[in-house]
Design a protein around this motif. Structure first.
Motif, PDB file in Angstrom:
ATOM      1  N   ASP A  23    -117.401  40.850 -60.168  1.00  0.00           N
ATOM      2  CA  ASP A  23    -118.548  40.744 -60.000  1.00  0.00           C
ATOM      3  C   ASP A  23    -118.967  41.526 -58.347  1.00  0.00           C
ATOM      4  N   SER A  29    -123.351  43.754 -60.265  1.00  0.00           N
ATOM      5  CA  SER A  29    -122.940  43.098 -61.297  1.00  0.00           C
ATOM      6  C   SER A  29    -123.945  41.942 -60.677  1.00  0.00           C
ATOM      7  N   VAL A 100    -123.911  42.404 -67.991  1.00  0.00           N
ATOM      8  CA  VAL A 100    -122.958  43.142 -66.888  1.00  0.00           C
ATOM      9  C   VAL A 100    -121.822  44.208 -67.452  1.00  0.00           C
TER      10      VAL A 100
END
Length: 227
Positions: A23, A29, A100
């Motif tokens: 991430d 995300s 995601v």
């Protein structure tokens, strides 16, 4: 001290192992998860939501389980048991998983991965997302074949990085860890691995830190000529 792009490109050439957080490093995300934390804690009011969001943004790389404990104990004054924890984690996964998987890659990351991780370098993922979930996400994004191993929670970033080095018989000096959070930086330092900070949030921290570090806003500066 931040090193130049020329020094960074030389370091990539010298490295045999590349380790990536997910991430904020490979996928854009982070805010998806910010919104999920906000939604889970909205029943407790705006003040609690603001505290949760601020802490989450300042503590990237900390597992969601540790965050749930912290938010309940410090912000709500409550303990959270294992059943409640699993329930919160399940709701969190439901909120974020599809988004995601569908999130945009960090600029230049896809070209960088496909150039270096097919046959030039050994590449791995070291995430704070639960291990079963991050493996599903990586597979759903059809990039799983680029990585020799994908590790996540409950083990810490530092523990996972140590395992990656051991399993690949790699000396710390021959590895690079790409991260966007202080926990990533700490894991790299604890294992003697060179660190590449991704995103504007780490720029001031790295520029004022002793030692040698690399920094990129994204991967565009190093992926433009890759084919």
């Amino acid at each position: 001290m931040l090193l130049s792009q020329f020094e960074f490109e030389n370091k990539i050439k010298q490295s045999s192992l590349l380790v990536f957080d997910f991430d904020g490093v490979l996928a854009d995300s982070v805010e998806i998860k910010t919104d999920a934390f906000a939604q889970l804690y909205r029943p407790y009011g705006d003040e609690i939501v603001n505290q949760v969001v601020t802490h989450h943004r300042n503590n990237g790389g900390m597992s969601r389980f540790d965050k749930f404990k912290h938010y309940h104990q410090e912000f709500l004054g409550k303990d959270i048991d294992e059943i409640q924890m699993r329930d919160m984690a399940s709701k969190f996964s439901e909120l974020v998983y599809d988004m995601v998987v569908a999130s945009q890659s960090i600029v230049g990351a896809s070209a960088f991965l496909h150039y270096y991780c097919r046959d030039r370098k050994v590449c791995t993922i070291n995430s704070a997302t639960p291990q079963h979930e991050i493996r599903k996400i990586v597979k759903a994004r059809t990039i799983d074949k680029l990585f020799s191993i994908v590790l996540g929670a409950p083990d810490s970033k530092s523990s996972n990085l140590n395992k990656i080095l051991r399993d690949h018989h790699c000396k710390p000096k021959d590895a690079l860890f790409f991260g966007d959070a202080v926990s990533d930086l700490n894991a790299a330092e604890e294992n003697g691995v060179s660190f590449v900070g991704i995103g504007s949030g780490l720029y001031n921290l790295l520029s004022n830190r002793s030692g040698e570090y690399f920094y990129m806003e994204d991967f565009s500066s190093v992926s433009g000529d890759l084919c």
